[in-house]
Design an enzyme around this catalytic site. Structure first.
Site, PDB file in Angstrom:
ATOM      1  N   TYR A 244     -10.525 -10.976  31.930  1.00 15.54           N
ATOM      2  CA  TYR A 244     -11.796 -10.343  31.571  1.00 15.54           C
ATOM      3  C   TYR A 244     -12.166  -9.463  32.742  1.00 15.54           C
ATOM      4  CZ  TYR A 244     -12.934 -13.238  27.525  1.00 15.54           C
ATOM      5  OH  TYR A 244     -12.952 -13.821  26.290  1.00 15.54           O
ATOM      6  N   ASP A 272     -11.488  -6.996  23.319  1.00 18.31           N
ATOM      7  CA  ASP A 272     -12.291  -7.146  22.097  1.00 18.31           C
ATOM      8  C   ASP A 272     -13.582  -7.920  22.335  1.00 18.31           C
ATOM      9  OD1 ASP A 272     -11.372  -9.703  22.487  1.00 18.31           O
ATOM     10  OD2 ASP A 272     -10.099  -9.767  20.709  1.00 18.31           O
ATOM     11  N   HIS A 363      -9.414 -12.142  18.467  1.00 18.62           N
ATOM     12  CA  HIS A 363      -9.984 -13.193  19.324  1.00 18.62           C
ATOM     13  C   HIS A 363     -10.226 -14.474  18.502  1.00 18.62           C
ATOM     14  CE1 HIS A 363     -12.198 -13.214  23.372  1.00 18.62           C
ATOM     15  NE2 HIS A 363     -12.353 -14.444  22.946  1.00 18.62           N
TER      16      HIS A 363
HETATM   17  C1  PPY Z   1     -14.210 -17.417  23.835  1.00 22.12           C
HETATM   18  O1  PPY Z   1     -14.955 -18.398  23.792  1.00 22.12           O
HETATM   19  O2  PPY Z   1     -13.767 -16.897  22.829  1.00 22.12           O
HETATM   20  C2  PPY Z   1     -13.836 -16.835  25.097  1.00 22.12           C
HETATM   21  O3  PPY Z   1     -13.145 -15.903  25.128  1.00 22.12           O
HETATM   22  C3  PPY Z   1     -14.276 -17.435  26.323  1.00 22.12           C
HETATM   23  C4  PPY Z   1     -15.570 -17.097  26.843  1.00 22.12           C
HETATM   24  C5  PPY Z   1     -16.444 -18.118  27.014  1.00 22.12           C
HETATM   25  C6  PPY Z   1     -17.644 -17.865  27.579  1.00 22.12           C
HETATM   26  C7  PPY Z   1     -17.942 -16.591  27.995  1.00 22.12           C
HETATM   27  C8  PPY Z   1     -17.058 -15.579  27.820  1.00 22.12           C
HETATM   28  C9  PPY Z   1     -15.850 -15.834  27.247  1.00 22.12           C
END
Ligand code: PPY
Length: 500
Positions: A244, A272, A363
């Site tokens: 990220y 995404d 995702h």
């Molecule tokens: C998700 O939960 O789908 C994620 O990609 C993880 C996440 C969890 C909390 C903040 C940002 C991403």
């Protein structure tokens, strides 16, 4: 040094307890005392959750959702106050909560692992045994969960065109991903907060990946630290990193450089999730968690509609754009793959920009509801890449979302995917049965591969070609319906009547 001063400072729990306000907030994590007063407004999960533990030990809440070094990475050394005086720690017999007792009981009565014959079975057991908070976080999808269900259902619209009378005594289904060997055309994709499901979290995946010759993608938001996950890998084990991109580019640069130095073989940039989707099941759980109704009405300025997952996503940079790719290329030599491409135009742009590949992904249905499934857009992506003269040996296409069977994977391979990512099934597997569950899931997939390859008449993955599938109905999207395994599916022995 800083550390020795720190170690010499012994603080009693009574002293810590006095700093239990917003004006002076100390907490204990893993036997160490931190002054988080100034950090409160910066905490990605909001100040409220920390204030709940002001003056107290926050380790139990901290552990499943933070890597062990999160606190030391984010607090300046001057705020590391010292260690807790062990003599002052009341020996509490830690009472199990009602839910913990129930989870333990359900683990006692779950079916033996050998009764799980498919990834669906393992998921059923996970749903049965897991604590609500963990199940809701892992299983939730965005909005009406249409995309999430579509991800698997789309595979049902592809049928095989098997070939007969080929000598299928020997079948092989190993391949390469970014040039690295894998025993099956799949990798373990990144999923966050691994310790919600099991105390060893992501290490269950690392260990099973090593045993099974499968590549693991390490999540940015793992519960275990990056170093622990790398440390659990065998010397030759190939791992990728999911990234990220942080608003603070220095943080991202540090993560990327550390990853490259430690031997990570590919960087999968998640594209995404400029904002986290609304996963209502998860949000509902977190809602209860942040405090009582009275607290909510006391006027504290906390956006309770967000849920912790959304709140902690505030570090993700929504301004990330195509021009930033140049910067990412400038800080690493690792191959860059865009994870979360949802149409052919972006796949072509990724190839033209110098990426090593794309993951066609939504995702796991957790972001934009009604985004198409990766498998559904795969044929048009392959056609567009061909049209744009993209060389398939230097640009790989992967698909993730909804993969539950080797037959699903072979459909993706037939349509041009180099491999698929599998996320939830493996975390369900270890949530239910620890590492043995992941090993079992791998065994099941291997067994399914062997059978499917023989029955398809393909001896190696090169022989799994577009002519082997009929994808004519692939884009005839039906409203996602529930299928056999949701309604009249015969549940595992031992679970009848326990869950609906
Ligand atoms: C998700 O939960 O789908 C994620 O990609 C993880 C996440 C969890 C909390 C903040 C940002 C991403």
């Amino acid at each position: 040094t800083q550390t020795s001063q720190f170690e010499e400072n012994i603080i009693t729990t009574e002293q810590v307890a006095q700093h239990n306000t917003r004006e002076s907030c100390w907490i204990i994590v893993h036997g160490k005392v931190y002054d988080v007063t100034e950090f409160l407004p910066e905490h990605p999960g909001g100040s409220r959750i920390i204030l709940k533990y002001a003056g107290k030990d926050a380790t139990a809440e901290y552990d499943p959702i933070h890597p062990p070094d999160a606190i030391t990475e984010n607090l300046p050394p001057s705020k590391h106050l010292g260690v807790v005086d062990p003599a002052s720690v009341e020996e509490k017999v830690t009472e199990m909560t009602e839910e913990e007792k129930q989870v333990a009981q359900r683990h006692q009565s779950k079916p033996p692992l050998s009764e799980c014959l498919s990834l669906h079975d393992i998921e059923t057991v996970a749903r049965y045994v897991m604590a609500d908070k963990a199940w809701m976080y892992y299983s939730s999808g965005a909005d009406d969960e249409m995309t999430m269900r579509e991800n698997h259902n789309a595979y049902h619209r592809i049928w095989f065109r098997p070939r007969i009378l080929r000598d299928v005594t020997e079948v092989k289904f190993d391949t390469k991903i970014l040039g690295h060997s894998t025993q099956m055309p799949l990798y373990i994709t990144a999923t966050a907060l691994g310790k919600l499901g099991h105390p060893d979290g992501e290490l269950n995946l690392t260990r099973s990946a090593a045993k099974n010759g499968i590549i693991q993608m390490i999540p940015t938001l793992a519960s275990c630290s990056f170093d622990d996950i790398r440390g659990a890998a065998t010397p030759d084990q190939v791992q990728f990193l999911q990234l990220y991109v942080n608003k603070n580019r220095e943080v991202t640069e540090r993560i990327v450089r550390r990853a490259e130095k430690s031997g990570i073989k590919g960087l999968f940039v998640t594209v995404d999730a400029p904002q986290l989707g609304r996963r209502e099941k998860d949000m509902r759980m977190k809602f209860d968690d942040v405090g009582s109704k009275e607290q909510a009405e006391s006027g504290e300025n906390v956006d309770r509609s967000q849920g912790a997952a959304r709140a902690i996503s505030s570090f993700i940079d929504p301004s990330l754009n195509w021009n930033d790719l140049k910067w990412i290329f400038s800080i690493t030599k690792m191959p860059i793959i865009l994870k979360g491409v949802q149409c052919w135009q972006d796949a072509v742009m990724a190839a033209k920009s110098g990426c090593a590949g794309v993951v066609l992904s939504n995702h796991g249905g957790r972001q934009l509801d009604f985004a198409p499934s990766g498998i559904e857009i795969l044929p048009e992506v392959m056609a567009a890449l061909k049209h744009a003269n993209v060389d398939s040996s230097s640009f790989e296409v992967y698909v993730d979302g909804g993969v539950r069977r080797a037959s699903d994977i072979l459909k993706a391979v037939a349509l041009g995917a180099k491999a698929v990512g599998i996320g939830r099934p493996f975390i369900y597997a270890y949530s239910a049965y620890g590492e043995a569950g992941v090993n079992r899931a791998m065994d099941i997939l291997r067994d399914e591969f062997e059978m499917c390859m023989r029955l398809l008449g393909a001896r190696s993955l090169d022989e799994v070609t577009p002519e082997m599938v009929n994808a004519a109905n692939l884009t005839n999207v039906d409203i996602p319906r529930d299928y056999l395994f949701h309604s009249n599916y015969e549940r595992l022995n031992g679970l009848h009547g326990k869950i609906d």
